[in-house]
Structures are given as structure tokens and as C-alpha cells.
Enzyme design. Structure first.
Site, PDB file in Angstrom:
ATOM      1  N   ASP A 156      -4.701   2.871  -2.545  1.00 21.20           N
ATOM      2  CA  ASP A 156      -5.967   3.197  -1.684  1.00 21.20           C
ATOM      3  C   ASP A 156      -6.666   4.432  -1.981  1.00 21.20           C
ATOM      4  OD1 ASP A 156      -4.149   1.323   1.021  1.00 21.20           O
ATOM      5  OD2 ASP A 156      -6.074   0.989   0.142  1.00 21.20           O
ATOM      6  N   GLY A 199      -9.860   3.299   5.866  1.00 22.60           N
ATOM      7  CA  GLY A 199      -9.889   4.790   5.969  1.00 22.60           C
ATOM      8  C   GLY A 199      -8.608   5.334   6.446  1.00 22.60           C
ATOM      9  N   HIS A 234      -7.786  -0.108  -4.744  1.00 23.47           N
ATOM     10  CA  HIS A 234      -8.765  -0.466  -3.705  1.00 23.47           C
ATOM     11  C   HIS A 234      -9.585   0.979  -3.555  1.00 23.47           C
ATOM     12  CE1 HIS A 234      -9.567  -0.895   0.768  1.00 23.47           C
ATOM     13  NE2 HIS A 234     -10.616  -1.060   0.032  1.00 23.47           N
ATOM     14  N   SER A 266       0.713  -1.171  -0.005  1.00 18.58           N
ATOM     15  CA  SER A 266      -0.048  -0.031  -0.146  1.00 18.58           C
ATOM     16  C   SER A 266       0.842   1.122  -0.003  1.00 18.58           C
ATOM     17  CB  SER A 266      -0.946   0.110   1.156  1.00 18.58           C
ATOM     18  OG  SER A 266      -1.430   1.451   1.578  1.00 18.58           O
ATOM     19  N   ASP A 283      -6.207  -6.948   4.178  1.00 21.06           N
ATOM     20  CA  ASP A 283      -5.516  -5.460   4.173  1.00 21.06           C
ATOM     21  C   ASP A 283      -5.974  -4.627   5.322  1.00 21.06           C
ATOM     22  OD1 ASP A 283      -6.720  -2.818   1.896  1.00 21.06           O
ATOM     23  OD2 ASP A 283      -4.873  -3.109   3.249  1.00 21.06           O
ATOM     24  N   GLY A 284      -4.616  -4.449   6.016  1.00 22.27           N
ATOM     25  CA  GLY A 284      -4.936  -3.412   7.286  1.00 22.27           C
ATOM     26  C   GLY A 284      -4.179  -4.304   8.324  1.00 22.27           C
ATOM     27  N   GLY A 285      -3.107  -3.526   8.807  1.00 20.99           N
ATOM     28  CA  GLY A 285      -2.381  -4.164   9.910  1.00 20.99           C
ATOM     29  C   GLY A 285      -1.492  -5.555   9.700  1.00 20.99           C
ATOM     30  N   GLY A 301      -1.650   2.063   9.325  1.00 24.85           N
ATOM     31  CA  GLY A 301      -1.260   2.150  10.655  1.00 24.85           C
ATOM     32  C   GLY A 301      -1.986   1.789  11.592  1.00 24.85           C
ATOM     33  N   HIS A 317      -0.579  -1.225  -4.235  1.00 21.24           N
ATOM     34  CA  HIS A 317      -1.814  -1.124  -3.689  1.00 21.24           C
ATOM     35  C   HIS A 317      -2.128   0.221  -3.680  1.00 21.24           C
ATOM     36  CE1 HIS A 317      -5.290  -2.732  -1.532  1.00 21.24           C
ATOM     37  NE2 HIS A 317      -5.317  -1.643  -0.541  1.00 21.24           N
TER      38      HIS A 317
HETATM   39  C1  DX5 Z   1      -6.916   1.214   4.830  1.00 15.29           C
HETATM   40  C2  DX5 Z   1      -6.268   0.681   3.602  1.00 15.29           C
HETATM   41  C3  DX5 Z   1      -4.926  -0.144   3.820  1.00 15.29           C
HETATM   42  C4  DX5 Z   1      -3.930   0.332   4.803  1.00 15.29           C
HETATM   43  C5  DX5 Z   1      -3.079  -0.622   4.888  1.00 15.29           C
HETATM   44  O1  DX5 Z   1      -8.205   1.778   4.611  1.00 15.29           O
HETATM   45  O2  DX5 Z   1      -7.140   0.028   2.828  1.00 15.29           O
HETATM   46  O3  DX5 Z   1      -4.648  -0.811   2.379  1.00 15.29           O
HETATM   47  O4  DX5 Z   1      -3.303   1.563   3.830  1.00 15.29           O
HETATM   48  O5  DX5 Z   1      -2.199  -0.133   5.877  1.00 15.29           O
HETATM   49  P1  DX5 Z   1      -1.403  -0.937   6.915  1.00 15.29           P
HETATM   50  O6  DX5 Z   1      -0.592  -1.834   6.213  1.00 15.29           O
HETATM   51  O7  DX5 Z   1      -0.276   0.441   7.360  1.00 15.29           O
HETATM   52  O8  DX5 Z   1      -2.432  -1.144   7.787  1.00 15.29           O
HETATM   53 ZN    ZN Z   2      -6.435  -1.000   0.867  1.00 12.24          ZN
END
Ligand code: DX5
Ligand code: ZN
Length: 219
Positions: free
Chosen positions: A34, A146, A67, A7, A179-181, A149, A32
Site C-alpha cells: 500500500d 488511506g 497499490h 496488505s 480492498d478494505g475491511g 482497520g 499487497h
Molecule cells: C487502504 C489500503 C488497504 C488496507 C486494507 O487504503 O488500500 O489495502 O490496508 O487493510 P484492512 O484489511 O485492515 O482494511
Molecule cells: Zn490497498
């Protein structure tokens, strides 16, 4: 095999192009993108993500994994199709009914682009079952969409497992993207549960050697 989609949401200001070159050299499988409209989610990254994706398109052949976290899916699909992404994923929650979902799936595919559906943490996995035969990927959000991190929501592991079992039962071959964390701690858990494309932003961009973290995440 497991793939990594980096991302670019929180790429450091002023270091964008160096970072994109470095990520390509570090063998990320996808970029990715966003896209946030300030309506479906609070932040508005629309212009910035379009600019970044256009730049990446010019300097790299790596596929774009778009995304869409937007209310007006049709407008964003039009805009981002121009960049010939590998896949465009939109949120089920931004669609009013089944007809609308099918319309968007067919429109994206008719424009030579793969299509994915994303679901937020509170959306039941069963809600996506009827669309699975028509899409290439299901994006299971492991944080509230949204921002980057955030901390991984481990309740989502059950959702990934349930989807994986359903796909096997129905003999469907589609990618499960999370996707996320996602980081070195959560990656093994989501892979065990059945995810085969891992989105990571913070975990990769914070690392001093992108190649090592990407290799580790894929292991
Ligand atoms: C959140 C995004 C994710 C996010 C992932 O809304 O869809 O793609 O940027 O970021 P990390 O890996 O930092 O959680
Ligand atoms: Zn995403």
C-alpha cells in the site's frame, strides 16, 4: 478460484521479516503493497513500503501486488517497476483525462508488468468501463483509501455485482480485487458478488494463525 493478497501496511514494528516469512509459509497468494504519498491520501508510507517490498523481493518469490495511492503516478511507477512487481494498480481519480489513463496503462504494460485500475467508493463503476479491455484487474475499494482497520462499506457490493455482470456481458476476463475491511464476515459477501482477489490486512495480521485465516478467506 479466489486468491488472497495480504496488505503489509500495518505489519508490527520490529516483527517485519518474521511476519513476511510467516505469510509466505501461510500461503498468501500476493503481498499487497500500500503505497501512499501523503498527497492523494493523508498518510505517507512511500519509503516504508519501498523498503518492505525490496526486502520481500529478496526473501520471497511470491508476487507483489502494488497499490499506488499517489498523485504522481509516473514517479511511483518508475520506482516500483525496479522491484519487478506482478501488477501495479493506480487510482483513476489521480488521472486528469482518458489519454493520461491510457498512457499509464501502456507504459506499465510495456515494462512487462500487469496493470490494474483502482476506484474509490464514490467513483461510479461505469467510469472504468472504457479501460477494461486494456487492463488485468479492477481494484474496487471497499473503504476510503488511506488507512487499514476501517469498516467495510456494504454499498460496494452492488458495485462489484454490476462490474461482474458487465464483464460477463462483454466477455472480458479480468480480476476483480476488493480492498478494505475484508474479514471472515465480509469475505463471503464479496465473493458472492463476484470478487476473486481479496485484500486483507488487519483480519490476517491480527490472527494468531495466518494459515487458518487465509484458508478461511479463500473458501
Ligand atoms: C487502504 C489500503 C488497504 C488496507 C486494507 O487504503 O488500500 O489495502 O490496508 O487493510 P484492512 O484489511 O485492515 O482494511
Ligand atoms: Zn490497498
Amino acid at each position: 478460484m479466489v486468491e488472497v493478497s495480504t496488505s503489509i501496511l500495518n505489519v508490527k514494528k520490529g516483527e517485519e521479516s518474521a511476519t513476511f516469512f510467516e505469510l509466505e509459509a501461510a500461503k498468501t497468494d500476493y503481498f499487497h503493497i500500500d503505497v501512499m504519498d501523503g498527497k492523494f491520501v493523508e498518510k505517507d508510507t512511500y519509503e516504508k513500503m519501498f523498503e518492505y517490498a525490496s526486502y520481500i523481493k529478496r526473501i520471497s518469490n511470491l508476487p507483489l501486488d502494488v497499490h499506488l495511492m499517489v498523485k504522481n503516478i509516473d514517479e511511483a511507477v518508475e520506482d516500483f517497476l525496479a522491484l519487478e512487481p506482478n501488477i501495479i494498480t493506480f487510482h483513476l481519480e489521480a488521472c486528469k483525462n482518458k489519454e493520461e489513463v491510457m498512457e499509464k496503462i501502456n507504459y506499465i504494460k510495456s515494462n512487462n508488468c500487469k496493470v490494474g485500475i483502482a476506484i474509490k467508493p464514490d467513483t461510479k463503476i461505469e467510469e472504468i468501463y472504457e479501460f477494461l479491455p486494456y487492463i488485468h484487474m479492477c481494484l474496487i475499494m471497499t473503504v476510503e483509501p488511506g488507512k487499514g482497520g476501517q469498516t467495510f462499506l456494504s454499498d460496494m457490493l452492488k458495485k462489484i455485482e454490476t462490474l461482474k455482470e458487465y464483464l460477463e456481458k462483454e466477455n472480458l476476463e479480468i480480476d476483480i480485487e476488493v480492498d478494505g475491511g475484508i474479514n471472515l464476515k465480509t469475505a463471503p459477501e464479496v465473493k458472492m458478488a463476484g470478487a476473486n482477489i481479496l485484500v486483507a490486512g488487519t483480519a490476517i495480521l491480527m490472527a494468531n494463525r495466518f494459515e487458518d485465516i487465509i484458508k478461511e478467506l479463500k473458501k
